[in-house]
Design a protein around this motif. Sequence first.
Motif, short mmCIF file in Angstrom:
data_model
loop_
_atom_site.label_atom_id
_atom_site.label_comp_id
_atom_site.label_asym_id
_atom_site.label_seq_id
_atom_site.Cartn_x
_atom_site.Cartn_y
_atom_site.Cartn_z
N PRO A 4 -54.83 -13.97 149.40
CA PRO A 4 -56.18 -13.49 149.76
C PRO A 4 -56.55 -12.23 148.99
N GLU A 5 -57.85 -12.00 148.87
CA GLU A 5 -58.34 -10.76 148.27
C GLU A 5 -58.24 -9.67 149.33
N LEU A 6 -57.33 -8.74 149.13
CA LEU A 6 -57.13 -7.66 150.08
C LEU A 6 -57.11 -6.33 149.32
N PRO A 7 -57.56 -5.26 149.98
CA PRO A 7 -57.40 -3.95 149.36
C PRO A 7 -55.92 -3.68 149.10
N ARG A 8 -55.65 -2.81 148.17
CA ARG A 8 -54.28 -2.56 147.72
C ARG A 8 -53.31 -2.27 148.88
N HIS A 9 -53.68 -1.42 149.82
CA HIS A 9 -52.76 -1.06 150.90
C HIS A 9 -52.50 -2.24 151.84
N LEU A 10 -53.50 -3.10 152.04
CA LEU A 10 -53.28 -4.28 152.86
C LEU A 10 -52.47 -5.33 152.11
N ALA A 11 -52.69 -5.43 150.80
CA ALA A 11 -51.92 -6.37 149.98
C ALA A 11 -50.43 -6.03 150.01
N LEU A 12 -50.12 -4.75 150.01
CA LEU A 12 -48.72 -4.32 150.09
C LEU A 12 -48.10 -4.76 151.41
N ALA A 13 -48.81 -4.51 152.50
CA ALA A 13 -48.31 -4.92 153.82
C ALA A 13 -48.20 -6.45 153.89
N TYR A 14 -49.19 -7.15 153.35
CA TYR A 14 -49.19 -8.61 153.34
C TYR A 14 -47.93 -9.14 152.65
N LEU A 16 -55.69 -8.15 157.98
CA LEU A 16 -54.31 -8.42 157.58
C LEU A 16 -53.71 -9.53 158.44
N LEU A 17 -53.90 -9.46 159.73
CA LEU A 17 -53.32 -10.46 160.63
C LEU A 17 -53.90 -11.85 160.35
N LYS A 18 -55.20 -11.93 160.10
CA LYS A 18 -55.81 -13.23 159.77
C LYS A 18 -55.20 -13.81 158.50
N ALA A 19 -54.96 -12.96 157.51
CA ALA A 19 -54.36 -13.44 156.25
C ALA A 19 -52.93 -13.89 156.48
N VAL A 20 -52.19 -13.16 157.29
CA VAL A 20 -50.79 -13.50 157.57
C VAL A 20 -50.70 -14.81 158.36
N VAL A 21 -51.56 -14.99 159.35
CA VAL A 21 -51.56 -16.24 160.12
C VAL A 21 -51.90 -17.42 159.21
N ALA A 22 -52.88 -17.25 158.33
CA ALA A 22 -53.22 -18.33 157.38
C ALA A 22 -52.02 -18.68 156.52
N TYR A 23 -51.29 -17.67 156.05
CA TYR A 23 -50.09 -17.91 155.24
C TYR A 23 -49.04 -18.68 156.05
#
Length: 72
Positions: free
Chosen positions: A43-53, A28-35
């Motif tokens: 990014p392709e993330l599982p549902r619960h991580l996509a919600l947090a993202y 999650l943190l890697k995806a957020v930093v990239a954003y």
Amino acid sequence: MTRTPYLPLYFSWSHILSDLTDAEYGKLLKAVVAYAEGNTETPELPRHLALAYRFITDTIDRSGRKMTNVRA
């Protein structure tokens, strides 16, 4: 998205994210930093991580808009 020179991370999120494993938190943190660096590809993330993202990137966008208004 308005880029800012920082990434807002709030202590209040800790209880929301506390059930994540270290691996999930890292992903999650890697995806957020990239954003925050300007990568707007979702990014392709599982549902619960996509919600947090989504709630974290919305916060990044709001913070960026506030900084733009303060600088204006």
